[in-house]
Design an enzyme around this catalytic site. Structure first.
Site, PDB file in Angstrom:
ATOM      1  N   SER A  36      -3.502  -8.576  11.226  1.00 29.87           N
ATOM      2  CA  SER A  36      -2.143  -9.273  10.982  1.00 29.87           C
ATOM      3  C   SER A  36      -0.813  -8.326  11.199  1.00 29.87           C
ATOM      4  O   SER A  36       0.199  -8.892  11.074  1.00 29.87           O
ATOM      5  CB  SER A  36      -1.992  -9.744   9.682  1.00 29.87           C
ATOM      6  OG  SER A  36      -2.439  -8.134   8.529  1.00 29.87           O
ATOM      7  N   PHE A  83      -7.217   1.322   4.108  1.00 26.64           N
ATOM      8  CA  PHE A  83      -6.128   1.113   4.553  1.00 26.64           C
ATOM      9  C   PHE A  83      -4.921  -0.427   4.370  1.00 26.64           C
ATOM     10  O   PHE A  83      -3.697  -0.590   4.292  1.00 26.64           O
ATOM     11  CB  PHE A  83      -5.147   1.412   6.068  1.00 26.64           C
ATOM     12  CG  PHE A  83      -5.872   3.099   6.286  1.00 26.64           C
ATOM     13  CD1 PHE A  83      -4.673   3.498   5.137  1.00 26.64           C
ATOM     14  CD2 PHE A  83      -6.433   3.998   6.963  1.00 26.64           C
ATOM     15  CE1 PHE A  83      -4.999   5.392   5.478  1.00 26.64           C
ATOM     16  CE2 PHE A  83      -6.793   5.017   6.864  1.00 26.64           C
ATOM     17  CZ  PHE A  83      -6.227   6.099   6.364  1.00 26.64           C
ATOM     18  N   SER A 127       0.702   5.869  -2.839  1.00 28.45           N
ATOM     19  CA  SER A 127       1.535   6.709  -2.339  1.00 28.45           C
ATOM     20  C   SER A 127       2.798   6.909  -3.173  1.00 28.45           C
ATOM     21  O   SER A 127       2.316   6.836  -4.766  1.00 28.45           O
ATOM     22  CB  SER A 127       2.783   4.655  -2.553  1.00 28.45           C
ATOM     23  OG  SER A 127       3.840   5.537  -1.642  1.00 28.45           O
ATOM     24  N   ALA A 128       3.297   7.873  -3.111  1.00 34.77           N
ATOM     25  CA  ALA A 128       4.608   8.155  -4.425  1.00 34.77           C
ATOM     26  C   ALA A 128       5.024   7.663  -4.741  1.00 34.77           C
ATOM     27  O   ALA A 128       5.815   7.860  -5.875  1.00 34.77           O
ATOM     28  CB  ALA A 128       5.213   9.877  -3.288  1.00 34.77           C
ATOM     29  N   TYR A 152       4.845  -4.590  -4.445  1.00 34.90           N
ATOM     30  CA  TYR A 152       3.767  -3.787  -3.164  1.00 34.90           C
ATOM     31  C   TYR A 152       3.790  -2.040  -4.181  1.00 34.90           C
ATOM     32  O   TYR A 152       2.553  -2.016  -4.015  1.00 34.90           O
ATOM     33  CB  TYR A 152       5.264  -3.496  -2.315  1.00 34.90           C
ATOM     34  CG  TYR A 152       4.533  -2.203  -1.202  1.00 34.90           C
ATOM     35  CD1 TYR A 152       3.494  -2.419  -0.376  1.00 34.90           C
ATOM     36  CD2 TYR A 152       5.513  -0.564  -1.589  1.00 34.90           C
ATOM     37  CE1 TYR A 152       2.582  -0.739   0.428  1.00 34.90           C
ATOM     38  CE2 TYR A 152       4.465   0.342  -1.459  1.00 34.90           C
ATOM     39  CZ  TYR A 152       4.061   0.598  -0.012  1.00 34.90           C
ATOM     40  OH  TYR A 152       2.843   0.951  -0.076  1.00 34.90           O
ATOM     41  N   LYS A 156      -0.349  -0.498  -5.895  1.00 33.60           N
ATOM     42  CA  LYS A 156      -0.493   0.917  -5.118  1.00 33.60           C
ATOM     43  C   LYS A 156      -1.060   1.218  -6.879  1.00 33.60           C
ATOM     44  O   LYS A 156      -2.064   1.787  -6.482  1.00 33.60           O
ATOM     45  CB  LYS A 156       0.777   1.252  -4.985  1.00 33.60           C
ATOM     46  CG  LYS A 156       0.787   1.459  -3.044  1.00 33.60           C
ATOM     47  CD  LYS A 156      -0.832   1.899  -2.741  1.00 33.60           C
ATOM     48  CE  LYS A 156      -0.018   1.239  -0.901  1.00 33.60           C
ATOM     49  NZ  LYS A 156      -1.377   1.570   0.225  1.00 33.60           N
ATOM     50  N   TYR A 181       1.042   9.518  -0.737  1.00 37.01           N
ATOM     51  CA  TYR A 181       1.084   9.832   0.411  1.00 37.01           C
ATOM     52  C   TYR A 181       2.911   9.768   0.043  1.00 37.01           C
ATOM     53  O   TYR A 181       3.655   8.941  -0.493  1.00 37.01           O
ATOM     54  CB  TYR A 181       1.411   8.871   1.722  1.00 37.01           C
ATOM     55  CG  TYR A 181      -0.275   8.536   2.139  1.00 37.01           C
ATOM     56  CD1 TYR A 181      -1.367   9.204   2.279  1.00 37.01           C
ATOM     57  CD2 TYR A 181      -0.513   7.623   2.603  1.00 37.01           C
ATOM     58  CE1 TYR A 181      -2.394   9.284   2.536  1.00 37.01           C
ATOM     59  CE2 TYR A 181      -1.804   6.927   3.622  1.00 37.01           C
ATOM     60  CZ  TYR A 181      -2.465   7.931   2.678  1.00 37.01           C
ATOM     61  OH  TYR A 181      -3.834   7.236   3.598  1.00 37.01           O
TER      62      TYR A 181
END
Ligand code: UDP
Length: 342
Positions: A36, A83, A127-128, A152, A156, A181
């Site tokens: 996608s 992922f 994620s950070a 978003y 997470k 990350y």
């Protein structure tokens, strides 16, 4: 017998680099992707780098529970690295329902299928962004999570919580690692795989390389009035191959029974703050190109400064970021030139 790792979203930027490192470390990999947000360029690149023309690729949507269940039935999966998710902050503000639906459903389907097939080791790519604007830098894994500033970011945080709860309730069937990350950049040294944003890039380094090659007129540096040494934001830019290697360490930690808790969390960064301006200057210097840039107003939602304390991952996983910013920026440039056929 080789252990098998399912990489969901394995044809994308991070997934393709992780697939290479897993294969080179002796794991078998099943790549699954719905394409996608990418084409087959990186998947083909992975096959070339590793010489694995027979690398299994499953075209599927992780939002389809039956397809995910079939996948777990078809392959003997020892660990899954998840992922498959949407990742554009701005788009998530405009289309929150689409983001929540995609990012949550796909992960829930993975967990459900993993449980139905006797359990699994699950690595979630976090994620950070979960730290928001930190009170103190560098951030450790104990630093508080802040309310997310975008759907978003919220997905997470929610997926982190979902994995923790699922692991806790699973009576040992599930084990989990959350990797947070910082800012992954760069490309494989072969220049056969790298970041391939669709449309105008949101992230800094693709915007830099596209400007340098002439696809974009001018880089806007968002804000030079931040309370930092040169007025631009500070981030922890982590080389994509270093980041990929952290996944191999995490997978072997899970499979070799070395975890100290059933759900662990690690910061994946360098511990080195770099400003936007420093990054731009380093890019120009190492690649001997002049970059057209200007200062522009701050971008909504950007935090002033964040970088990792990666000592837990260094100590516990035996992993350390090794590549210099210069080498990473040289690799990013080589990849952009490869794309341009130069
Ligand atoms: N940035 C910028 N110009 C761009 C893209 C990003 O100045 O065209 C800055 C952004 O404001 C931030 C840093 O580069 O300070 C890293 O942004 P990116 O979107 O790559 O990652 P983030 O830290 O937001 O996840």
């Amino acid at each position: 017998m080789k252990k098998t790792v399912l990489v969901s979203g394995g044809a994308g930027f991070i997934g393709s680099h992780v697939t290479v490192e897993l294969l080179e470390s002796g794991y078998e990999v099943v790549v699954a992707d719905n394409f996608s947000n990418c084409d087959t360029t990186c998947f083909e690149g992975v096959k070339k780098i590793t010489g694995r023309d027979d690398l299994p690729l499953v075209r599927m949507d992780f939002c389809d529970p039956a397809a995910v269940d079939r996948l777990f039935g078809e392959y003997d999966i020892d660990a899954v690295i998840h992922f498959a998710a949407f990742k554009a902050v701005g788009e998530s503000v405009e289309k929150p329902v689409m983001y929540y639906k995609n990012n949550l459903e796909s992960f829930l389907n993975v967990l459900e299928a993993a449980e139905n097939h006797g359990g699994c080791n699950v690595l979630f790519s976090s994620s950070a962004t979960v730290y928001g604007e930190p009170d103190q830098v560098p951030v450790t894994e104990q630093s508080p999570r802040k309310p997310a500033t975008s759907p978003y970011g919220n997905t997470k945080q929610m997926c982190e919580d979902i994995l923790r709860d699922a692991v806790k309730a699973s009576k040992g069937l599930l084990k989990g690692i959350l990797l947070r990350y910082f800012n992954p950049i760069g490309a494989h040294p072969s220049a056969l795989i790298g970041e391939l944003p669709r449309g105008v890039p949101n992230n800094l380094v693709p915007f830099i390389t596209q400007t340098a090659i002439g696809r974009r007129e001018c880089l806007s540096i968002f804000g030079n009035d931040y309370p930092t040494p040169d007025g631009t934001c500070l981030r922890d830019y982590i080389d994509i191959v270093d980041l990929a290697k952290a996944h191999v360490c995490a997978v072997s930690r899970m499979l070799d029974g070395k975890m100290k808790a059933d759900c662990e969390v690690f910061n994946i960064g360098t511990g080195r703050p770099v400003s936007v301006l420093e990054l731009v200057n380093a890019f120009e210097k190492v690649n001997k190109v002049k970059l057209n840039y200007r200062f522009a107003p701050r971008r909504a939602g950007d935090v002033t400064a964040i970088w990792a304390d990666p000592s837990l991952a260094n100590r516990e996983m035996g992993w350390k970021a090794e590549r210099s910013v210069e080498d990473t920026l040289a690799a990013a440039w080589a990849w952009e030139k490869h794309l341009a056929g130069k």
